[in-house]
Each structure stands twice: as structure tokens, then as C-alpha cells.
Design a protein around this motif. Sequence first.
Motif, short mmCIF file in Angstrom:
data_model
loop_
_atom_site.label_atom_id
_atom_site.label_comp_id
_atom_site.label_asym_id
_atom_site.label_seq_id
_atom_site.Cartn_x
_atom_site.Cartn_y
_atom_site.Cartn_z
N SER A 3 0.83 -1.20 0.00
CA SER A 3 0.00 0.00 0.00
C SER A 3 0.87 1.25 0.00
O SER A 3 2.10 1.17 0.10
N GLU A 33 2.62 -0.96 3.61
CA GLU A 33 2.14 -2.20 4.23
C GLU A 33 1.92 -3.27 3.17
O GLU A 33 1.37 -2.98 2.09
N THR A 91 -0.16 -5.77 1.60
CA THR A 91 -1.60 -6.04 1.63
C THR A 91 -1.94 -7.44 1.13
O THR A 91 -2.97 -8.00 1.51
N GLU A 92 -1.10 -8.01 0.26
CA GLU A 92 -1.33 -9.37 -0.22
C GLU A 92 -0.04 -9.97 -0.73
O GLU A 92 0.74 -9.30 -1.41
N ASP A 141 -2.68 -5.26 -8.45
CA ASP A 141 -3.21 -6.06 -7.34
C ASP A 141 -3.35 -7.52 -7.77
O ASP A 141 -3.14 -7.88 -8.93
#
Length: 577
Positions: free
Chosen positions: A39, A43, A45-46, A82
Amino acid sequence: MVSPTPSKHALASRLADFATVPEAIEYASRGETGLNFYSGKGELTEALPYAQMYEQGVALARKMLAKGLTKGDRVAIIAESDGDFMRAFTACQFAGLVPAPLPLPAAFGGKDAYIEHIRRMMQGADASAVLSPASLADWVKAAADGLDMKAVGTLSVFDDVDGAGIELPTVGPDDLCYLQFSSGSTRFPLGVAVTQRALMANAYAITHHGLKITAADRCVSWLPLYHDMGLVGFLLTPLVCQVSIDYLPTREFARRPLLWLNLITRNGGTLSYSPSFGYELAARRAETASTEGIDLSTWRGAGIGGDMVRPRVLRKFAETFAPRGFSAGALVPSYGMAEASLALSFAPLGVGLVTDRVDLDRLEGDAVAVPPGPQTEREREFVLNGPVLPGHQIEVRDPDGKVLGEKQVGRLFARGPSLMRDYFNRPEETAAVLSADGWLDTGDLGYICDGQIVITGRAKDLILVNGRNIWPQDLEWSAEHSIDSLRSGDVVAFSVDGDGGEQVVVLVQCRPTQEEARAALAAQVQGVLRAAHGLEVKVVLVPTHSLPQTSSGKLSRTKARQMLLAGEFGANAMLSA
């Protein structure tokens, strides 16, 4: 807590020696490496290991086919950085579908313009489905309205589809791998059709000769996945080498460029690319923000591509981050384009920037790159981008098609196994750039120096004034480097038809609002260009953030010229300054 995929793995390393991308994904799924998405706060995130990407992609591929899509159909996918984009792209590979990554809205100046643009792209791809993140679902639905689509929306459109028992087709080397829309395409988007064979040929050349990738490498990228440098350079090439990749969304990089370097530091990144402006953003931010904790000592391949290489910018970056472990020898200028899958040349590794300094008057007047002499009044420095990749060829030709020798400037033509099949469903446009014997007209101007490719500019942007061939970036960079209030990307130069022939116009983004300050800036730009280039120009001051960009973040001189002539910068723009 989510943990990133490792850099090292027990799986025996295979470096781009596959026939197709599906074959490469299946092999990578046997190891522990994969993709990691961060992010704007840094962070994780996945984490999407290749094993999961394979499993989920195959399941989704069966659902896509059960939904009515058939092998060869095109699937437009909004290229968000993503996991869903990766799952959709992977599913297309195994279903024999042709993914066509579409851009995010940032470069289009509003909802309506974006919807219109991606609709044209869907039509250009003759897409049978379009997939998007939830945040853009309504816009994408509007863009697809009235088009014959079998699926529109997020991946959830396949949730209730039963794919059990659906047999996946065989995907061969001559099947299309993807469509890549040219970033400069606006009114009539051109989809570059790349086969599995061409993609794997380019990935092999990049891996074994360009960057010499090993099992110990780790990639870090903020590049958009709808651009060839992001999609091929920092998804497909690392993937076919089982290399882990860390992603930062492009929009987050623009806001926090040092986060890019923090990601390299955190996971020991070794390979990462950017156009020159990315390095400039990071160096500028370091002037006001702390770089404490940044360690770039693992970064062995700091690539530059996607636009003209700016040596001054890169030297500044290297100087700024030398105390943080960055080696100037890590800089790797390169040259390529979507029509060649991605890359055509890389500068030698470990050497850093090597430049050729030439007499600018001789370059502009005689189209030859000769060293400055005692009588030289103006000089120009060009970066060497390395020799053409093995198995590929480059020729520099004059307007009559004659092949030129070293240091003679002409139009670059390329040939080799990485070239596109065609512009999808556009035979006339294909024939205009790709000859029957396989030579691609790159549209770039340049020359060969010591066996390496030197790019001087785009042929379509060349300004011809009084017998001089003037490169617009020379004018733009002179103004930006000489005037403290101007930043990279604040200036665009081009020519228009005037009463006495071609007139050079320079658009300058102006922050001051006081008339006196505005007049001073215009006069300053004129003075700099008169002194540095012996050229009289018309300066037009335009609002900040108003100069148009392509979807890949490059300034569009063609669009800027169109906007000026259409009066979009104001009715008095052509009379000002």
C-alpha cells in the motif's frame, strides 16, 4: 500477519527457457516465490505465491470458458497493481484468451474522458469481456454499454459459474500472449499483438544477455502494468524466471517516491526500473525528507527506459544516494518498445552511464554526431544504450532507405524474434511500420556509436527550422535545467505553421499568478533558448497540471499541439508572451 514471498527457493532455477507463459507459470508454481502487493503506507496487503496464482488462475480459466468465452477471445482488464489483475491475466493464459491490459484513470483528466478512451480500447481489441477493480466497476460498465460482451465487472461475475469439467485448450507458441496498447494511442488505439513465441524470445534475451538474471534476484516495481515496461519487464520476465516481485501502485509512487527505495531496502531488491523522471522525483524528495534507513547496496540493476535517458538527472540521483549504498555503476540505460515486446538493447552491466558528447550544430545541420572541436559553440550529450540483443538487428537508415554508418543520424529499423505479429485488426497501420521481410520502423531517430544504440528523439517530434533538425527535448531540458522555478515535465516544445514558415512554440506550466512574474518567466525562457540554441520561440504560459500526458506518464507533444490549436489553453494563448 502477511509475509512476503522469499527471494530464494529450493526449486531448480529455469531462466525463461519455456515455450509459453502457461508452461512457465506451472513450473513456477512448484516453488515458494511469487508476487507481493504494498500500500501507499508501505504495508504488505497481499502475498500471492506463484503456486496460488496458478491454482486460482486455472480455476478461473475454466469459469471463463464456461461463461461462454472461447480460445482467442480478447479480455480487457483494467491493470490495477493487485492480485485480481494477476489472477485474471493468468486465467486468460490458461484459457487461451488474449488479455488486453487497460490503463487506470490518472492520465485522462476526468471520468468522461477516461470512459471514452477505454471504450475505444475495448473496441480496438474487439473485446468479449472487460474486468475491473470494484472501485472502477461503474465507469467500466458505462464504457462497455452497448458493446457485445460476455462478462463485464469484477472477478465476482464468475463466482456463480461452474467450471468443473471444463477442459482447458492447448496454448502454443504462435498463439497470442497479450495485446499491448501503445501509450501514445489516443483517437485510434493500436493494440500491439504479441505471440507467446515473441514474448518468450524477448524474456530469454533480457534474462540471459540484458540483465543476466539469476535465482538470487528480486524485482521491485511501481511501473504501470498496462505499459510494456511494467507488464513484460516486471511481471512476465521475472515470472518466467521464478523470481519474486514487490509492487507499489504507480499512484502511490508519485505521492511517496522514497517508498520505492524503502521497498528495495526492506526485501533486498536487486532489479528495478524507471523512466528518468522517477529517479528525479526520488532525488528531489530526498532534499526535504529523511533517507535514514535506506540501503540500496543490493540494487545491482537500476534500469532506465520508457523515455529519453537524462544523464544529468541520473547523476544527481547517484550522487544523492551514494551515502545510502547506491552504486553509479548499477545504472543500466536501455532501449525498446512495445512493438518489440519490450527490449532491444541494454547497456553493459556494472559500467553505469556512458555518454557521447557531440557538436550540436553539426548534429542539427548535417545529421552527423561528431565530437566537439575548438570552434564548437554548442554541445549535446547522448547516452549509449548498449548493443542490440543477440538474435536481433538494428539498422540506421536515411530518408531514401540507405543504411548509414556509425555516427550518422537516421531512422532506426529493427528486426528479430521479439517483434509483434501486427497491430491487432489494423492491417494498414501494420503495413506502414512492418515490412514483408520483418523490419520494423521504430519511429525513432538515432545513430550507432561504438556498436551501441544512441537515441536522439522521435521522428514525429522533430522540429525543422531553417534547415536545422531541432530535437524538442533539447529545448525542454535547457529551460528546465536553467530556470530554478521549473521542474521536469513543465515544458513542452513543438512547431506550428506560421506566416513565415515553421514557428517554434514552447508551452510552460506557470505557477505565479502575478502578471509581472509571468512576463518575467516567459522572457527568461525565451532568453535561455535564444542563448543556448540561437532560436526565437513563442512562449505560451499554461496552468500547472495542464500539459497532457500519455497513459504511461510521458508528456504528449502531439496532444499539446492539438490542444493549443484548438484553443484549449485559452483564446489568447497564441497571442501571449
